[in-house]
Design an enzyme around this catalytic site. Structure first.
Site, mmCIF file in Angstrom:
data_model
loop_
_atom_site.group_PDB
_atom_site.id
_atom_site.type_symbol
_atom_site.label_atom_id
_atom_site.label_comp_id
_atom_site.label_asym_id
_atom_site.label_seq_id
_atom_site.Cartn_x
_atom_site.Cartn_y
_atom_site.Cartn_z
ATOM 1 N N ASN A 9 0.875 -1.183 0.000
ATOM 2 C CA ASN A 9 0.000 0.000 0.000
ATOM 3 C C ASN A 9 0.907 1.226 0.000
ATOM 4 O O ASN A 9 1.529 1.544 1.006
ATOM 5 C CB ASN A 9 -0.880 -0.044 1.259
ATOM 6 C CG ASN A 9 -1.681 1.228 1.436
ATOM 7 O OD1 ASN A 9 -1.805 2.039 0.520
ATOM 8 N ND2 ASN A 9 -2.238 1.393 2.635
ATOM 9 N N LYS A 11 0.096 4.279 -0.285
ATOM 10 C CA LYS A 11 -0.530 5.464 0.351
ATOM 11 C C LYS A 11 -0.343 6.712 -0.522
ATOM 12 O O LYS A 11 -0.273 6.592 -1.745
ATOM 13 C CB LYS A 11 0.021 5.669 1.768
ATOM 14 C CG LYS A 11 -0.036 4.378 2.590
ATOM 15 C CD LYS A 11 0.165 4.598 4.054
ATOM 16 C CE LYS A 11 0.216 3.257 4.777
ATOM 17 N NZ LYS A 11 0.247 3.375 6.211
ATOM 18 N N HIS A 95 -9.347 1.110 5.039
ATOM 19 C CA HIS A 95 -8.055 1.244 5.727
ATOM 20 C C HIS A 95 -8.229 2.134 6.956
ATOM 21 O O HIS A 95 -9.003 3.093 6.936
ATOM 22 C CB HIS A 95 -7.016 1.842 4.770
ATOM 23 C CG HIS A 95 -5.626 1.765 5.306
ATOM 24 N ND1 HIS A 95 -5.151 2.659 6.241
ATOM 25 C CD2 HIS A 95 -4.628 0.886 5.074
ATOM 26 C CE1 HIS A 95 -3.904 2.319 6.544
ATOM 27 N NE2 HIS A 95 -3.565 1.248 5.855
ATOM 28 N N GLU A 97 -6.539 4.437 8.131
ATOM 29 C CA GLU A 97 -6.314 5.882 7.902
ATOM 30 C C GLU A 97 -7.561 6.525 7.311
ATOM 31 O O GLU A 97 -7.864 7.687 7.579
ATOM 32 C CB GLU A 97 -5.083 6.072 6.999
ATOM 33 C CG GLU A 97 -3.800 5.796 7.782
ATOM 34 C CD GLU A 97 -2.644 5.274 6.951
ATOM 35 O OE1 GLU A 97 -2.678 5.385 5.714
ATOM 36 O OE2 GLU A 97 -1.699 4.728 7.560
ATOM 37 N N GLU A 167 -5.193 -5.271 10.604
ATOM 38 C CA GLU A 167 -4.131 -4.289 10.831
ATOM 39 C C GLU A 167 -4.374 -3.567 12.154
ATOM 40 O O GLU A 167 -5.171 -2.621 12.213
ATOM 41 C CB GLU A 167 -4.141 -3.257 9.704
ATOM 42 C CG GLU A 167 -3.942 -3.843 8.334
ATOM 43 C CD GLU A 167 -3.405 -2.809 7.360
ATOM 44 O OE1 GLU A 167 -2.290 -2.995 6.888
ATOM 45 O OE2 GLU A 167 -4.099 -1.811 7.110
ATOM 46 N N GLY A 173 2.651 1.936 10.762
ATOM 47 C CA GLY A 173 3.570 3.058 10.597
ATOM 48 C C GLY A 173 4.305 3.440 11.871
ATOM 49 O O GLY A 173 4.953 4.474 11.944
ATOM 50 N N SER A 213 3.689 -2.526 10.200
ATOM 51 C CA SER A 213 5.144 -2.547 10.319
ATOM 52 C C SER A 213 5.760 -3.887 9.912
ATOM 53 O O SER A 213 6.718 -4.348 10.541
ATOM 54 C CB SER A 213 5.571 -2.140 11.738
ATOM 55 O OG SER A 213 5.099 -0.830 12.030
#
Ligand code: PEP
Length: 251
Positions: A9, A11, A95, A97, A167, A173, A213
């Protein structure tokens, strides 16, 4: 029996030129990773350039998001039909985010999922708990709720095309990875939920990726767990050597 599926991904990184270059570097190595399904998810404006580089190759291309309406006055959005037409096979939906910064809910995730199927896209549906949820012992309750909300009214047939990405938000991240045992515990729980909702066949075939990660140094121990069927990789998928290292976790 489940083919490992590893997706990068990217992003909001890598404009067309850089994205096409990275795609080219992956393409040069893809024959080393037979038996693994590989996808990349460039930002929307880089999709065309990456699809051009990867055309005819085994590396699949995913969009990072979609909208559920077919067309109309929805400034800035992309329909699933548009994503399919440009040449994507997959779309990432929900996702964390997007949930955190763009107000996505289990209900909008479900609408996007329905739209993905309408266009013939294969969805990667992301779920995961926050640090607060984990520390208060609510991980299973939260991920089960997200799974049920996302998969409302989805059929057994549709489920064959779907990938779940677990996730944990606290691992995305941050450099903090869930331990293989922590991840396996949730993956096994999610597979149990899939069995209750859709039966044994769906539970057996649906791949559950781990994301948070993932790097070359931890990919193997995660992927060795029986219910971890792949990875959704953020930061480490932006560097060809790191992503290639993850794809080569078995070597
Ligand atoms: C992700 O965004 O899906 C992700 C897992 O990111 P990272 O690998 O950077 O934690």
């Amino acid at each position: 029996m489940r083919k490992p599926f590893i997706a990068g991904n990217w992003k909001m990184n890598l404009a067309s030129k850089a994205a096409a270059e990275l795609a080219g570097r992956l393409l040069a190595k893809v024959s080393d990773f037979e038996g693994i399904e590989v996808a990349v998810a460039p930002t929307a404006t880089s999709l065309a350039a990456v699809i051009e580089v990867l055309r005819g190759s085994p590396i699949e291309v995913a969009a990072q998001n979609c909208y559920w309406e077919e067309s109309g006055a929805f400034t800035g959005e992309l329909s699933t039909e548009m994503i399919k037409e440009i040449g994507c096979s997959h779309v990432i939906i929900g996702h964390s985010e997007r949930r955190q910064f763009f107000a996505e809910t289990d209900e909008t995730v479900n609408k996007k999922l329905q739209a993905a199927y309408r266009a013939g896209l294969m969805p990667i549906v992301c779920i995961g708990e926050s640090l607060g949820h984990r520390e208060s012992g609510r991980t299973m309750e939260v991920v089960a709720g997200q799974l049920k909300g996302a998969l409302k009214d989805i059929s057994v047939e549709q489920m064959q095309q779907l990938t779940v990405a677990y996730e944990p938000i606290w691992a995305i991240g941050t450099g903090k990875t869930a331990t293989p045992d922590q991840a396996q515990e949730v993956h096994a729980f999610l597979r149990g939920q899939l069995m209750e909702m859709f039966g044994q066949n769906v539970a057996d075939v649906v791949r559950i990726q781990y994301g948070g990660s993932v790097k070359p140094s931890n990919a193997k121990e995660l992927m060795d767990k029986p219910d971890i069927d792949g990875a959704l990789v953020g930061g480490a998928s932006l560097k060809a050597d790191d992503f290639i290292g993850i794809l080569g976790y078995r070597n």
